[in-house]
Motif scaffolding. Structure first.
Motif, PDB file in Angstrom:
ATOM      1  N   THR A  47       0.845  -1.190   0.000  1.00 54.19           N
ATOM      2  CA  THR A  47       0.000   0.000   0.000  1.00 54.19           C
ATOM      3  C   THR A  47       0.877   1.236   0.000  1.00 54.19           C
ATOM      4  O   THR A  47       1.775   1.377   0.835  1.00 54.19           O
ATOM      5  N   SER A  48       0.618   2.115  -0.956  1.00 50.67           N
ATOM      6  CA  SER A  48       1.335   3.384  -1.035  1.00 50.67           C
ATOM      7  C   SER A  48       0.555   4.437  -0.254  1.00 50.67           C
ATOM      8  O   SER A  48      -0.669   4.544  -0.404  1.00 50.67           O
ATOM      9  N   ILE A  49       1.262   5.197   0.565  1.00 47.32           N
ATOM     10  CA  ILE A  49       0.621   6.190   1.447  1.00 47.32           C
ATOM     11  C   ILE A  49       1.208   7.566   1.156  1.00 47.32           C
ATOM     12  O   ILE A  49       2.430   7.730   1.095  1.00 47.32           O
ATOM     13  N   SER A  50       0.342   8.538   0.977  1.00 48.28           N
ATOM     14  CA  SER A  50       0.775   9.917   0.758  1.00 48.28           C
ATOM     15  C   SER A  50       0.017  10.835   1.712  1.00 48.28           C
ATOM     16  O   SER A  50      -1.209  10.781   1.791  1.00 48.28           O
ATOM     17  N   ILE A  51       0.772  11.661   2.450  1.00 47.17           N
ATOM     18  CA  ILE A  51       0.191  12.632   3.387  1.00 47.17           C
ATOM     19  C   ILE A  51       0.630  14.020   2.929  1.00 47.17           C
ATOM     20  O   ILE A  51       1.822  14.339   2.950  1.00 47.17           O
ATOM     21  N   SER A  52      -0.309  14.835   2.493  1.00 51.07           N
ATOM     22  CA  SER A  52       0.034  16.170   1.994  1.00 51.07           C
ATOM     23  C   SER A  52      -0.791  17.229   2.715  1.00 51.07           C
ATOM     24  O   SER A  52      -1.926  16.986   3.128  1.00 51.07           O
TER      25      SER A  52
END
Length: 481
Positions: A47-52
């Motif tokens: 799972t790829s996780i991005s927090i922006s």
């Protein structure tokens, strides 16, 4: 996977940092999370996780003390790599880094990557991304719970100063639109963010709204339990430790809300059961209550405020206080918030037991000061139980006197016109004055307590006591026994 497991725990740390950046921006901000299911054949899945976020630019100091959780050692969960992109309004480019949290040598942890030009655009923000071996369900549940806690405390003037943040979580498990799920968490549209309000004022306002809506389980105030905010008694306190080079400065803020429910509350399924929930926040994010705060709650001299603590129950980070001989129509809620005065800081600390105690005691004393005759000790309540009879006797002496001059002088001292005075009003006024003196004297240290101040000669309006909340003898003597 529980919230205490390594991946969600690390994610919540990164989300909290993003909130901090949004808070400091003092402008409307957006925080977005993207979870992307990358492969279908792997077990466990990737799972790829991005927090922006669109807050202020990130400082690399935030990652200096961030460590790869011990649970990752020997476990094929994550390789310890973070990708970071960040920029400030004043920057001409977006700075890119690779951060290896598994690297023990600090100067080798962060590696600069080629920057990206902004081409004259003015914006600020940060994006942190990573890939982990974890199922989507294991990641989504704790994140949604975390956001819901923040939303519970953001709605209406914000429990914490995060009312300028709109949050969304997008979960993609495939390429087709039907496999995408979006969770959107927005602030109340009827509320205009107030950036000038202090952290403590926002904490107070948010806890009031939370209580009125039974923990924000309802959209509006529960009319079965409350008619308006007048049924809430609110006290707040602040405590700050001494600041030095080794220990960064911090602030402990405490808000206590005591609600006097309506008689119709027995028809409400969400009314309280005599328990007090204690919610804890660490640097503007929900957090399990630390052991020092639990110890402080147990060491407070609750009896001096008319309360008898029966037990402190810690249920997986949710703390409830139970009281002895507690009336069913009274509800108490407590919020504790500890935060560092400077951000970012490399050395994060917890408050000491004495600091937490000082903050709680300050909030309790504030309640006593604002509401005369409230939260009295058992000794003072016992004295107050004789006040109605004493007031009745004094009023009887005045009105039964055949000496009109004596009667007129007494009524004048009390602020009444002799021709218009009614016995019931005089009796009520005397009762209020005596209770006021008892409460004022109790609030002083033992060595400073006065023997018997004058009841009726003092500065200020002599008729203002008619505007105070009604003092029913039973309320002050038994409401918090």
């Amino acid at each position: 996977m529980e919230m205490s497991d390594p991946v969600p725990k690390l994610l919540l740390q990164l989300i909290s940092s993003a909130f901090q950046r949004c808070r400091l921006a003092e402008d409307l901000c957006r925080l977005s999370l993207l979870l992307l299911h990358q492969s279908a054949g792997n077990d466990p899945p990737i799972t790829s996780i991005s927090i922006s976020d669109t807050g202020i630019g990130c400082s690399l100091v935030e990652f200096q003390d961030l460590r790869c959780p011990r649970e990752f050692n020997g476990a094929n969960i994550w390789d310890g790599l973070l990708s970071l992109k960040t920029t400030c309004f004043s920057d001409d480019e977006v700075f890119c880094y690779h951060i290896n949290l598994g690297e023990c040598i600090s100067n080798k942890r962060i590696k600069r990557q080629p920057s990206q030009p902004k081409n004259g655009a003015k914006f600020s923000g940060t994006e942190v991304s990573m890939s982990v071996f974890a199922s989507m369900d294991a990641l989504v549940a704790p994140i949604v719970t975390f956001f819901q806690k923040l939303m519970k405390l953001k709605t209406n003037a914000s429990f914490l100063p995060l009312q300028n943040v709109t949050m969304d979580l997008v979960v993609e498990q495939g390429a087709s639109p039907g496999t995408q799920t979006q969770y959107v968490f927005v602030m109340n549209g009827d509320q205009t963010p107030c950036f000038t309000a202090s952290n403590l004022e926002r904490l107070k306002s948010g806890l009031e709204d939370c209580v009125l809506r039974h923990g924000n389980c309802l959209e509006m105030m529960c009319e079965q339990c409350f008619s308006d905010r007048e049924h809430l008694k609110v006290g707040s306190g602040t405590a700050c430790p001494e600041e030095n080079r080794k220990r960064p400065g911090g602030t402990m803020e405490v808000v206590i809300v005591i609600s006097d429910l309506l008689e119709t509350t027995r028809h409400c399924s969400r009314s309280c059961e005599g328990k007090t929930e204690v919610v804890y926040f660490d640097n503007f994010s929900p957090s399990p209550i630390p052991q020092v705060a639990l110890s402080a709650l147990k060491k407070i001299d609750w009896k001096s405020y008319g309360l008898i603590l029966a037990s402190v129950n810690d249920q997986e980070g949710h703390v409830f206080l139970e009281w002895e001989n507690f009336p069913s129509y009274v509800q108490i809620q407590i919020a504790l918030h500890w935060y560092h005065n400077k951000y970012p800081t490399r050395h994060k600390t917890e408050p000491g037991i004495n600091l937490v105690k000082k903050g709680i005691k300050s909030a309790l004393d504030d309640l006593k000061t604002k509401h005369e005759g409230f939260l009295l000790s058992s000794h003072s309540r016992k004295i107050c139980s004789y006040v109605p009879d004493l007031a009745r006797s004094l009023a009887g002496l005045i009105f039964s006197s055949t000496d009109m001059d004596f009667q007129g002088d007494c009524l004048s001292v009390l602020g009444f016109q002799p021709q218009e005075a009614e016995r019931e009003a005089v009796e009520d006024y005397i009762q209020r004055k005596i209770v006021t003196v008892i409460g004022t004297n109790e609030g002083k240290p033992q060595k400073d307590q006065e023997a018997a101040p004058f009841l009726f000669f003092e500065g200020g309006s002599e008729t203002s006591y008619f505007e105070d909340e009604e003092i029913v003898g039973e309320y002050y003597s038994t409401s918090l026994e």
